[in-house]
Design a protein around this motif. Structure first.
Motif, PDB file in Angstrom:
ATOM      1  N   LEU A   3      44.004  17.314  12.360  1.00  0.00           N
ATOM      2  CA  LEU A   3      43.283  15.745  12.063  1.00  0.00           C
ATOM      3  C   LEU A   3      43.156  14.509  13.787  1.00  0.00           C
ATOM      4  N   HIS A  35      31.802  12.923   5.207  1.00  0.00           N
ATOM      5  CA  HIS A  35      32.609  11.708   5.900  1.00  0.00           C
ATOM      6  C   HIS A  35      33.298  11.127   4.602  1.00  0.00           C
ATOM      7  N   TRP A  56      39.302  17.494  11.677  1.00  0.00           N
ATOM      8  CA  TRP A  56      38.758  16.675  11.125  1.00  0.00           C
ATOM      9  C   TRP A  56      39.214  15.283  12.359  1.00  0.00           C
ATOM     10  N   ALA A 101      35.979  11.798   9.055  1.00  0.00           N
ATOM     11  CA  ALA A 101      35.038  13.042   9.130  1.00  0.00           C
ATOM     12  C   ALA A 101      35.566  14.478   9.832  1.00  0.00           C
ATOM     13  N   PRO A 102      35.140  15.631   9.285  1.00  0.00           N
ATOM     14  CA  PRO A 102      34.911  16.552   9.518  1.00  0.00           C
ATOM     15  C   PRO A 102      34.464  16.710  10.579  1.00  0.00           C
ATOM     16  N   GLU A 103      35.147  17.481  11.834  1.00  0.00           N
ATOM     17  CA  GLU A 103      34.315  17.859  13.191  1.00  0.00           C
ATOM     18  C   GLU A 103      33.217  19.224  12.855  1.00  0.00           C
ATOM     19  N   HIS A 108      40.419  18.465   1.044  1.00  0.00           N
ATOM     20  CA  HIS A 108      39.063  18.643   1.887  1.00  0.00           C
ATOM     21  C   HIS A 108      38.823  20.147   2.367  1.00  0.00           C
ATOM     22  N   THR A 113      42.055  14.475   4.018  1.00  0.00           N
ATOM     23  CA  THR A 113      41.921  15.395   4.975  1.00  0.00           C
ATOM     24  C   THR A 113      42.152  16.705   4.194  1.00  0.00           C
ATOM     25  N   GLY A 150      41.326  20.237   5.463  1.00  0.00           N
ATOM     26  CA  GLY A 150      41.583  20.011   6.625  1.00  0.00           C
ATOM     27  C   GLY A 150      42.462  20.441   6.732  1.00  0.00           C
TER      28      GLY A 150
END
Length: 158
Positions: free
Chosen positions: A108, A45, A72, A63-65, A103, A100, A105
């Motif tokens: 979003l 997170h 995210w 945070a990532p899902e 990382h 995001t 992502g």
């Protein structure tokens, strides 16, 4: 200035969230629990705080899902009402999107309420290029839908 959220920020961030007058008391308590957990454990997170001079002016938490590849979710974004209209929310969202992507992502998501007091929030997301992806009727309570916004952060692969 933007920086990582510190444990010492928690009380101020909860006070800022309460000052917006859009969150219920139990949501402010949930925010406190989320921040306490964030600082007590290692996770993927991310919490960022924006300053106006030396004063905390807002924050975002995302945070990532779980069980997805590159999806995210923005859990919280709050800007001190005294600083609304100064572009701080846009700055926070730009950093959220950038982090995001950094990382891995690609998508979003943002959940919010359909209540009238959230109309400025919903308009904010639309202005930033988010689209309403789903609406779940009566999710939070009767008459309060969950509205889900999404934005693709990377190009789709052909």
């Amino acid at each position: 200035m933007l920086r990582a959220t510190l444990p010492a920020d928690t009380d101020t961030l909860c006070d800022l969230a309460a000052a917006t007058k859009v969150f219920y008391d139990h949501e402010i308590e949930t925010l406190r629990e989320v921040l306490d957990d964030y600082h007590a454990t290692e996770s993927d997170h991310v919490a960022i705080t924006i300053l106006d001079g030396e004063a905390v002016a807002g924050f975002a938490y995302f945070a990532p899902e779980p069980m997805t590849v590159g999806t995210w979710e923005l859990w919280w974004i709050v800007v001190d009402p005294a600083n609304h209209g100064r572009g701080l929310g846009r700055q926070l969202m730009r950093l959220v999107e950038q982090e995001t992507r950094t990382h891995g992502g690609r998508l979003l998501l943002i959940d919010t309420s359909s209540l009238p007091r959230y109309e400025p929030t919903r308009q904010f997301y639309l202005k930033l290029g988010y689209v309403e992806a789903a609406r779940i009727a009566d999710f939070y309570c009767d008459g309060d839908d969950k509205v889900i916004y999404s934005k693709r952060l990377t190009a789709t692969l052909s």
